[in-house]
Design a protein around this motif. Structure first.
Motif, PDB file in Angstrom:
ATOM      1  N   THR A 227       0.831  -1.196   0.000  1.00  0.00           N
ATOM      2  CA  THR A 227       0.000   0.000   0.000  1.00  0.00           C
ATOM      3  C   THR A 227       0.866   1.247   0.000  1.00  0.00           C
ATOM      4  O   THR A 227       2.058   1.194   0.343  1.00  0.00           O
ATOM      5  CB  THR A 227      -0.935   0.018   1.223  1.00  0.00           C
ATOM      6  OG1 THR A 227      -1.851   1.116   1.108  1.00  0.00           O
ATOM      7  CG2 THR A 227      -0.143   0.172   2.508  1.00  0.00           C
ATOM      8  N   GLU A 228       0.274   2.372  -0.390  1.00  0.00           N
ATOM      9  CA  GLU A 228       0.922   3.676  -0.320  1.00  0.00           C
ATOM     10  C   GLU A 228       0.415   4.423   0.913  1.00  0.00           C
ATOM     11  O   GLU A 228      -0.758   4.325   1.272  1.00  0.00           O
ATOM     12  CB  GLU A 228       0.639   4.495  -1.567  1.00  0.00           C
ATOM     13  CG  GLU A 228       1.390   4.040  -2.804  1.00  0.00           C
ATOM     14  CD  GLU A 228       1.180   4.987  -3.967  1.00  0.00           C
ATOM     15  OE1 GLU A 228       1.981   4.943  -4.907  1.00  0.00           O
ATOM     16  OE2 GLU A 228       0.199   5.765  -3.945  1.00  0.00           O
ATOM     17  N   MET A 229       1.291   5.182   1.530  1.00  0.00           N
ATOM     18  CA  MET A 229       0.916   5.972   2.698  1.00  0.00           C
ATOM     19  C   MET A 229       1.538   7.349   2.567  1.00  0.00           C
ATOM     20  O   MET A 229       2.755   7.491   2.465  1.00  0.00           O
ATOM     21  CB  MET A 229       1.400   5.284   3.975  1.00  0.00           C
ATOM     22  CG  MET A 229       1.241   6.118   5.223  1.00  0.00           C
ATOM     23  SD  MET A 229       1.913   5.278   6.677  1.00  0.00           S
ATOM     24  CE  MET A 229       1.911   6.637   7.851  1.00  0.00           C
ATOM     25  N   THR A 230       0.693   8.385   2.566  1.00  0.00           N
ATOM     26  CA  THR A 230       1.178   9.758   2.540  1.00  0.00           C
ATOM     27  C   THR A 230       1.419  10.225   3.970  1.00  0.00           C
ATOM     28  O   THR A 230       0.545  10.105   4.834  1.00  0.00           O
ATOM     29  CB  THR A 230       0.161  10.683   1.851  1.00  0.00           C
ATOM     30  OG1 THR A 230      -0.059  10.222   0.517  1.00  0.00           O
ATOM     31  CG2 THR A 230       0.676  12.108   1.798  1.00  0.00           C
TER      32      THR A 230
ATOM     33  N   ILE B 287       5.879   3.469   0.193  1.00  0.00           N
ATOM     34  CA  ILE B 287       5.335   2.225  -0.342  1.00  0.00           C
ATOM     35  C   ILE B 287       5.681   1.133   0.661  1.00  0.00           C
ATOM     36  O   ILE B 287       6.854   0.825   0.888  1.00  0.00           O
ATOM     37  CB  ILE B 287       5.913   1.902  -1.727  1.00  0.00           C
ATOM     38  CG1 ILE B 287       5.616   3.045  -2.696  1.00  0.00           C
ATOM     39  CG2 ILE B 287       5.326   0.594  -2.262  1.00  0.00           C
ATOM     40  CD1 ILE B 287       6.261   2.873  -4.052  1.00  0.00           C
ATOM     41  N   LEU B 288       4.652   0.581   1.287  1.00  0.00           N
ATOM     42  CA  LEU B 288       4.837  -0.325   2.409  1.00  0.00           C
ATOM     43  C   LEU B 288       4.339  -1.731   2.079  1.00  0.00           C
ATOM     44  O   LEU B 288       3.355  -1.893   1.353  1.00  0.00           O
ATOM     45  CB  LEU B 288       4.077   0.192   3.639  1.00  0.00           C
ATOM     46  CG  LEU B 288       4.401   1.620   4.084  1.00  0.00           C
ATOM     47  CD1 LEU B 288       3.427   2.055   5.179  1.00  0.00           C
ATOM     48  CD2 LEU B 288       5.835   1.718   4.562  1.00  0.00           C
TER      49      LEU B 288
ATOM     50  N   GLY C 291       3.363  -5.347   4.144  1.00  0.00           N
ATOM     51  CA  GLY C 291       3.141  -5.970   5.442  1.00  0.00           C
ATOM     52  C   GLY C 291       1.712  -6.458   5.547  1.00  0.00           C
ATOM     53  O   GLY C 291       0.990  -6.555   4.542  1.00  0.00           O
ATOM     54  N   ARG C 292       1.289  -6.761   6.765  1.00  0.00           N
ATOM     55  CA  ARG C 292      -0.080  -7.212   6.970  1.00  0.00           C
ATOM     56  C   ARG C 292      -1.039  -6.033   6.871  1.00  0.00           C
ATOM     57  O   ARG C 292      -0.809  -4.983   7.482  1.00  0.00           O
ATOM     58  CB  ARG C 292      -0.203  -7.928   8.315  1.00  0.00           C
ATOM     59  CG  ARG C 292       0.498  -9.279   8.326  1.00  0.00           C
ATOM     60  CD  ARG C 292       0.358  -9.998   9.655  1.00  0.00           C
ATOM     61  NE  ARG C 292       1.091  -9.299  10.704  1.00  0.00           N
ATOM     62  CZ  ARG C 292       0.540  -8.791  11.789  1.00  0.00           C
ATOM     63  NH1 ARG C 292      -0.770  -8.896  11.985  1.00  0.00           N
ATOM     64  NH2 ARG C 292       1.279  -8.200  12.706  1.00  0.00           N
ATOM     65  N   ALA C 293      -2.106  -6.204   6.105  1.00  0.00           N
ATOM     66  CA  ALA C 293      -3.010  -5.107   5.783  1.00  0.00           C
ATOM     67  C   ALA C 293      -3.589  -4.410   7.011  1.00  0.00           C
ATOM     68  O   ALA C 293      -3.624  -3.169   7.054  1.00  0.00           O
ATOM     69  CB  ALA C 293      -4.134  -5.608   4.868  1.00  0.00           C
ATOM     70  N   PRO C 294      -4.066  -5.127   8.031  1.00  0.00           N
ATOM     71  CA  PRO C 294      -4.616  -4.422   9.198  1.00  0.00           C
ATOM     72  C   PRO C 294      -3.586  -3.516   9.872  1.00  0.00           C
ATOM     73  O   PRO C 294      -3.913  -2.411  10.322  1.00  0.00           O
ATOM     74  CB  PRO C 294      -5.047  -5.568  10.123  1.00  0.00           C
ATOM     75  CG  PRO C 294      -5.249  -6.741   9.217  1.00  0.00           C
ATOM     76  CD  PRO C 294      -4.209  -6.595   8.162  1.00  0.00           C
ATOM     77  N   LEU C 295      -2.350  -3.972   9.959  1.00  0.00           N
ATOM     78  CA  LEU C 295      -1.310  -3.176  10.595  1.00  0.00           C
ATOM     79  C   LEU C 295      -0.954  -1.954   9.753  1.00  0.00           C
ATOM     80  O   LEU C 295      -0.707  -0.863  10.285  1.00  0.00           O
ATOM     81  CB  LEU C 295      -0.064  -4.028  10.839  1.00  0.00           C
ATOM     82  CG  LEU C 295       1.047  -3.391  11.674  1.00  0.00           C
ATOM     83  CD1 LEU C 295       0.515  -2.967  13.037  1.00  0.00           C
ATOM     84  CD2 LEU C 295       2.202  -4.355  11.836  1.00  0.00           C
TER      85      LEU C 295
ATOM     86  N   LEU D  52      -1.144   1.879  10.969  1.00  0.00           N
ATOM     87  CA  LEU D  52       0.027   2.742  10.890  1.00  0.00           C
ATOM     88  C   LEU D  52      -0.306   4.066  10.214  1.00  0.00           C
ATOM     89  O   LEU D  52       0.235   5.120  10.579  1.00  0.00           O
ATOM     90  CB  LEU D  52       1.148   2.027  10.131  1.00  0.00           C
ATOM     91  CG  LEU D  52       2.457   2.804   9.942  1.00  0.00           C
ATOM     92  CD1 LEU D  52       3.113   3.080  11.297  1.00  0.00           C
ATOM     93  CD2 LEU D  52       3.407   2.028   9.035  1.00  0.00           C
ATOM     94  N   ASP D  53      -1.217   4.033   9.246  1.00  0.00           N
ATOM     95  CA  ASP D  53      -1.570   5.245   8.507  1.00  0.00           C
ATOM     96  C   ASP D  53      -2.273   6.267   9.397  1.00  0.00           C
ATOM     97  O   ASP D  53      -2.283   7.468   9.091  1.00  0.00           O
ATOM     98  CB  ASP D  53      -2.478   4.866   7.331  1.00  0.00           C
ATOM     99  CG  ASP D  53      -2.572   5.989   6.308  1.00  0.00           C
ATOM    100  OD1 ASP D  53      -1.725   6.910   6.352  1.00  0.00           O
ATOM    101  OD2 ASP D  53      -3.491   5.955   5.478  1.00  0.00           O
TER     102      ASP D  53
END
Length: 272
Positions: free
Chosen positions: A156-159, A210-211, A213-217, A221-222
């Motif tokens: 996933t991407e995280m801004t 761009i991360l 890992g496990r989706a819930p985590l 984190l976001d």
């Protein structure tokens, strides 16, 4: 003699088509051996197993390549059979028939020897790959399969916002891999890109991470705030990841359960 030459040319063209398809399938993310098997199977209509077929039919680009190979393969087989029939009918005498057969077998042996040559294979593959990059848009890899995105795992991407917990002077300070999160890359606000960032790479507001890992985590984190609350969430993530590692150790007993890598390690100084 024209019919014999036509058969040899048809075989050469078939080999070239299979080679092009092999490289094209490799560009989409298949291993070279799997791509070669898929191409030859589709071209000849044999050996196309269900397990292997699933990797193709679930991917739109691969499906189009295989469909084209099937059509070309059917037409090529019909052409070769028809040409062979013409070549060995109405032969004047037995000597002429043996001459044609000898020329055909000799030509096919030469084609086979050239096709099996490692240098020819390497040069041809490089040329085909270069042409595909210049004139096609086939770089549509099946990243979900390549990264084994099954179960809870995702990319996933995280801004990054100014008040996000992940803002830090060095990526190693956040010890994300202790939670089972890997930073694959960072896009800066000016458009520059940092691939496979090291532990001494800073994370700043406005960056896009761009991360993996496990989706819930990743979702947590976001929204993780800075300060003590964020540190406590990190601690819970570490504990949860250790539980996951213990469960996965039954599958891979040699797996390192520390969860540390370069992104956690402090920068190293080269000594001379």
């Amino acid at each position: 003699m024209v019919a014999v030459a036509t058969v040899i040319i048809a075989v050469v063209v078939s080999i070239l088509i299979a080679r092009v398809a092999t490289v094209a399938l490799s560009v989409t993310g298949l291993s070279r051996e799997s791509a070669r098997f898929q191409a030859r199977s589709a071209l000849t209509g044999t050996g196309f197993t269900t397990v292997e077929a699933e990797r193709v039919v679930d991917h739109p680009i691969r499906r189009r390549i295989i469909m084209a190979l099937m059509l070309i393969g059917n037409a090529g087989i019909v052409t070769i059979i028809g040409t062979l029939a013409i070549s060995f009918t109405n032969v004047g005498d037995r000597g002429d028939a043996f001459l044609r057969l000898g020329l055909l077998l000799g030509g096919l042996l030469v084609v086979w020897a050239v096709a099996r040559n490692d240098r020819v294979d390497r040069l041809l593959t490089q040329a085909i790959a270069r042409l595909l990059r210049e004139y096609t848009d086939l770089d549509t890899r099946d990243y979900a399969r390549l990264l084994k995105l099954s179960g809870d795992y995702a990319v996933t991407e995280m801004t990054v916002d100014p008040d996000d917990w992940i803002v830090t002077e060095t990526l190693a300070d956040r010890r994300l891999t202790d939670e089972g999160i890997i930073v694959l890359g960072i896009t800066r606000p000016d458009g520059s890109y940092v691939g496979v960032p090291r532990g001494d790479t800073p994370v700043r507001p406005g960056d896009t991470l761009i991360l993996y890992g496990r989706a819930p985590l990743l979702a947590e984190l976001d929204t993780r705030p800075t300060g003590d609350e964020g540190d406590e969430a990190h601690g819970r993530g570490v504990v949860d990841h250790r539980v996951v590692l213990n469960a996965e150790a039954f599958v891979d007993p040699a797996r390192d359960q520390t969860g540390r890598d370069e992104q956690d390690a402090p920068p190293t100084v080269e000594r001379r």
